[in-house]
Structure formats: structure tokens, C-alpha cells
Design a protein around this motif. Structure first.
Motif, PDB file in Angstrom:
ATOM      1  N   ARG A  34       0.850  -1.191   0.000  1.00 46.95           N
ATOM      2  CA  ARG A  34       0.000   0.000   0.000  1.00 46.95           C
ATOM      3  C   ARG A  34       0.889   1.246   0.000  1.00 46.95           C
ATOM      4  O   ARG A  34       1.927   1.280   0.655  1.00 46.95           O
ATOM      5  N   VAL A  36       0.639   5.835  -0.609  1.00 48.96           N
ATOM      6  CA  VAL A  36      -0.071   7.066  -0.948  1.00 48.96           C
ATOM      7  C   VAL A  36       0.590   7.659  -2.184  1.00 48.96           C
ATOM      8  O   VAL A  36       1.823   7.785  -2.225  1.00 48.96           O
ATOM      9  N   ARG A  48      -4.023   9.829  -2.977  1.00 48.02           N
ATOM     10  CA  ARG A  48      -4.853   8.625  -3.013  1.00 48.02           C
ATOM     11  C   ARG A  48      -4.023   7.432  -2.569  1.00 48.02           C
ATOM     12  O   ARG A  48      -2.789   7.437  -2.635  1.00 48.02           O
ATOM     13  N   VAL A  49      -4.689   6.397  -2.096  1.00 46.36           N
ATOM     14  CA  VAL A  49      -4.017   5.162  -1.679  1.00 46.36           C
ATOM     15  C   VAL A  49      -4.209   4.115  -2.760  1.00 46.36           C
ATOM     16  O   VAL A  49      -5.307   3.928  -3.276  1.00 46.36           O
ATOM     17  N   ASP A  50      -3.125   3.435  -3.128  1.00 52.56           N
ATOM     18  CA  ASP A  50      -3.187   2.403  -4.153  1.00 52.56           C
ATOM     19  C   ASP A  50      -2.201   1.300  -3.797  1.00 52.56           C
ATOM     20  O   ASP A  50      -1.425   1.421  -2.844  1.00 52.56           O
ATOM     21  N   THR A  51      -2.235   0.232  -4.574  1.00 56.37           N
ATOM     22  CA  THR A  51      -1.299  -0.867  -4.405  1.00 56.37           C
ATOM     23  C   THR A  51      -0.287  -0.824  -5.534  1.00 56.37           C
ATOM     24  O   THR A  51      -0.663  -0.777  -6.711  1.00 56.37           O
ATOM     25  N   TYR A 132       5.607   7.491   2.356  1.00 54.78           N
ATOM     26  CA  TYR A 132       4.185   7.233   2.552  1.00 54.78           C
ATOM     27  C   TYR A 132       3.820   5.885   1.931  1.00 54.78           C
ATOM     28  O   TYR A 132       2.957   5.772   1.065  1.00 54.78           O
ATOM     29  N   ASP A 321      -3.754   7.698  10.268  1.00 53.67           N
ATOM     30  CA  ASP A 321      -3.566   6.472   9.507  1.00 53.67           C
ATOM     31  C   ASP A 321      -3.049   6.816   8.115  1.00 53.67           C
ATOM     32  O   ASP A 321      -3.293   7.918   7.601  1.00 53.67           O
ATOM     33  N   GLU A 323      -4.115   5.935   5.294  1.00 50.81           N
ATOM     34  CA  GLU A 323      -5.225   6.277   4.400  1.00 50.81           C
ATOM     35  C   GLU A 323      -5.703   7.710   4.581  1.00 50.81           C
ATOM     36  O   GLU A 323      -6.425   8.236   3.718  1.00 50.81           O
ATOM     37  N   ASP A 324      -5.347   8.332   5.679  1.00 49.78           N
ATOM     38  CA  ASP A 324      -5.799   9.692   5.979  1.00 49.78           C
ATOM     39  C   ASP A 324      -4.704  10.726   5.749  1.00 49.78           C
ATOM     40  O   ASP A 324      -4.695  11.795   6.363  1.00 49.78           O
TER      41      ASP A 324
END
Length: 348
Positions: A34, A36, A48-51, A132, A321, A323-324
Motif C-alpha cells: 500500500r 499514498v 490517493r491510496v493504491d497498491t 508514505y 492512519d 489512508e488519511d
């Protein structure tokens, strides 16, 4: 979700691997992680969060499993199109300089930072992906062993801000007994370290801040705290040897020239600061220089020993977190952060 770690919580102590030890066996990293990202300049919602694939280290790089990542103004400036944007070769970009985590892969078996070693330091954004993310490759010379008295969250708030303050106060200003130093924005990430380093080396420290941070900065070593909301600092500070302008706007810089002694030194830190500072300083009969932090694992080791001794401390205002991250940037951009913000990336 964001959370604030309890102030009274016991700090995590992690056993250190012997310096001469061979690499320990650690769990191999996955193929993906994961992270950012942002796909181009924008406001915090651009994050945004991605893989994405886990990066592979080359040459002297170390692969680190990131436990926590510090959030710095340069991260937000870069996301918005400033900062280190000129060095971005392609998008998307993983931001984040500061990290604390555990070594997963080292350049060779007898390397001083073998797998399993808790470390903290600075990623080489934008030459490589940033902190990140769950894993990051970092030049080994930009890392140091994590202070044993700090948790990963606390350690992640240290590298860029503390190295900036160290290089400003110790290596540029040459802080010493009796020297008079004025630090603008003393309650911020860099500022609260700069106040402590200047005081530690015996300087008389004045700092600008809000009234809410005055008593805290005095506890950190400031002799005089000037409330920038009610008082013009040039009415209080006089015959100053060095001004550390962590705010680089024209008003702050030109007014700072008025408080310096003849031949004194003005250090302008923000890269987007007023471009006319050098000519104005020459006209005022003082010296002036810009400043950029240099990742330095040796200096970071020294800072780590000061942290372990209790001589200095890092203040973490809030933890978000991964994601935030966008919320962390929004908070940072209010300009009212005391100390540092940190992203919790994974379990320590």
C-alpha cells in the motif's frame, strides 16, 4: 480516522542488533504494498491510496519496512507543485521524506545496518519513491539506528526537522555560549528542535510563536518568546547575532535585518521565500544565506544519542492512519501545528 497517542504512554524500547553482526533472518517482503500517491500537482484531495510494487534496492540502498512516516511542509509543497517538483521525472509520485521502520534488506551481509535493525532517516524523494508507503528504499548514508527510547511514531517525526535544525544551529550558526539567536516560527517542526539545539549549546534564544506556545517553548529552552499576533519582534529583539527565518516572506526577512548586529547572519530557510533577501542584507551590512537540508546519517546518529539522553525531545501533535494522509496535509496547511504530524503506516 486519526488518533492522538497518549502522552503518558510508555515509550517503546527496541533491542539493537550488534554493530558487527551478520544480517538476521527477516520475513521477505511481498511483491506489492500500500502507498499514498498523487498523479500531478493539486490540493490534499490529490492524494490517493493504491497498491504498487515493492521497490528493489540497488548499490548502497537499504530496503526498509516503514512503520511510521513523518509529514513535513515540503511534502505538501511538492504535492501542490512546489518543493522538489522540478526533480519529478514522471507521475504518479509517492511523497514523504521521513520514516522510521525496520531494515528488510541490506547491501551486503556485514553491512552496519543488517536486516532486523530498527532505523530512522530520510528517503530520497523524488529520485525514489517516498515514505508514505509500507516499504521504501533509502540510501544507507541517510539512515541511522532508531533511538531505543523512542517509538517508531516518535522517531518518524525526527529526521528532516531535526537535521534541518542541527545544520542550521550547529553547522551554520555555530551556536555557542552567549550568542544571541532569533528563531522565527519556533513552535513548528524545525523550530522546536532549533530552540532546543540553540539552548543546548548555550545561546540566548528568542523565538516568535503564538501565546499558546509560549510556556512550552520556554520549557524547551527559549529565553524570550515573542507573541507574533500582538507584538512586532523588532520591538523586542535587538543586537542579534543570527536570525533563523523559518518564515521567508518579504516582511519577516526585511524586518529581521533591522534586529541583526552589523555583520550578523540571516538564514532564509523556505525555498519559496523572498528572492530579494541577499541584496537587502548587503545593503544592511549583514550576511545572508539560503539553506537546504542535507540527509546525513552520521549527524542523525548524534541527534539520536541526544534524544536517548533526554537532552532534547520530539513533540508529536497528532498521528494519522496512512489512508488519511490527505487529512494530515490539510491540518499541516493550517500553519498551526505544534511540533510534528506523523502517519502510522504499519504495526511496529
Amino acid at each position: 480516522m486519526r488518533f492522538r497517542p497518549p502522552r503518558s504512554a510508555a515509550r517503546t524500547t527496541t533491542a539493537r542488533a550488534p554493530r558487527g553482526a551478520l544480517a538476521e533472518t527477516v520475513e521477505a517482503p511481498p511483491e506489492h504494498m500500500r502507498a499514498v500517491l498523487f498523479d500531478g500537482p493539486g490540493d490534499p484531495s490529490a492524494l490517493r491510496v493504491d497498491t504498487i510494487p515493492v521497490p528493489s534496492p540497488v548499490m548502497d540502498e537499504v530496503l526498509v519496512r516503514v512503520v511510521a512516516a513523518g509529514v513535513n511542509p515540503i511534502d505538501a509543497k511538492t504535492r501542490a507543485g512546489g518543493g522538489v517538483t522540478p526533480g519529478i521525472a514522471s507521475y504518479p509520485v509517492v511523497p514523504g521524506f521521513d520514516l522510521s521502520g525496520v531494515v528488510v534488506a541490506s547491501p551486503f551481509e556485514a553491512h552496519p545496518l543488517p536486516p532486523g535493525t530498527p532505523v530512522f532517516g530520510m528517503a530520497a524523494v523524488p529520485r525514489t519513491a517516498g515514505a508514505y508507503a509500507e516499504y521504501a528504499v533509502v540510501p544507507s548514508t541517510s539512515l541511522a539506528r532508531k533511538p531505543s527510547s523512542l517509538s517508531h511514531v516518535e522517531a518518524a517525526g525526527v529526521p528532516l526537522a531535526a537535521l534541518t535544525a542541527w545544520q542550521l544551529i550547529v553547522e551554520t550558526a555555530h551556536a555557542h555560549e552567549g550568542q544571541r539567536i532569533l528563531i522565527h516560527a519556533g513552535a513548528g517542526g524545525v523550530g522546536h528542535f532549533a530552540v532546543q539545539f540553540a539552548s543546548y549549546f548555550g545561546a540566548h534564544v528568542s523565538a516568535t510563536a503564538s501565546a499558546a506556545n509560549a510556556s512550552w517553548l520556554r520549557e524547551l529552552g527559549a529565553h524570550v518568546v515573542i507573541d507574533h499576533t500582538t507584538t512586532r519582534f523588532e520591538e523586542v529583539a535587538t543586537d542579534v547575532d543570527v536570525v533563523i527565518a523559518l518564515l521567508g516572506d518579504e516582511s519577516t526577512v526585511t524586518r529581521s535585518l533591522q534586529v541583526l548586529r552589523p555583520g550578523g547572519l540571516l538564514v532564509v530557510v523556505p525555498s519559496s521565500g523572498w528572492p530579494g533577501y541577499a541584496e537587502a542584507a548587503a545593503d544592511a551590512g549583514v550576511r545572508a544565506t539560503r539553506f537546504k537540508v542535507v540527509p546525513d546519517g552520521v549527524a542523525l546518529s548524534t541527534i539520536g544519542r541526544l534524544l536517548d539522553s533526554g537532552a532534547i525531545q520530539v513533540y508529536i501533535e497528532d498521528v494519522f492512519d496512512l489512508e488519511d494522509a490527505a487529512d494530515a496535509h490539510r491540518h499541516l496547511e493550517t500553519g498551526r501545528t505544534r511540533g510534528k504530524l506523523v502517519l502510522q503506516v504499519s504495526d511496529g
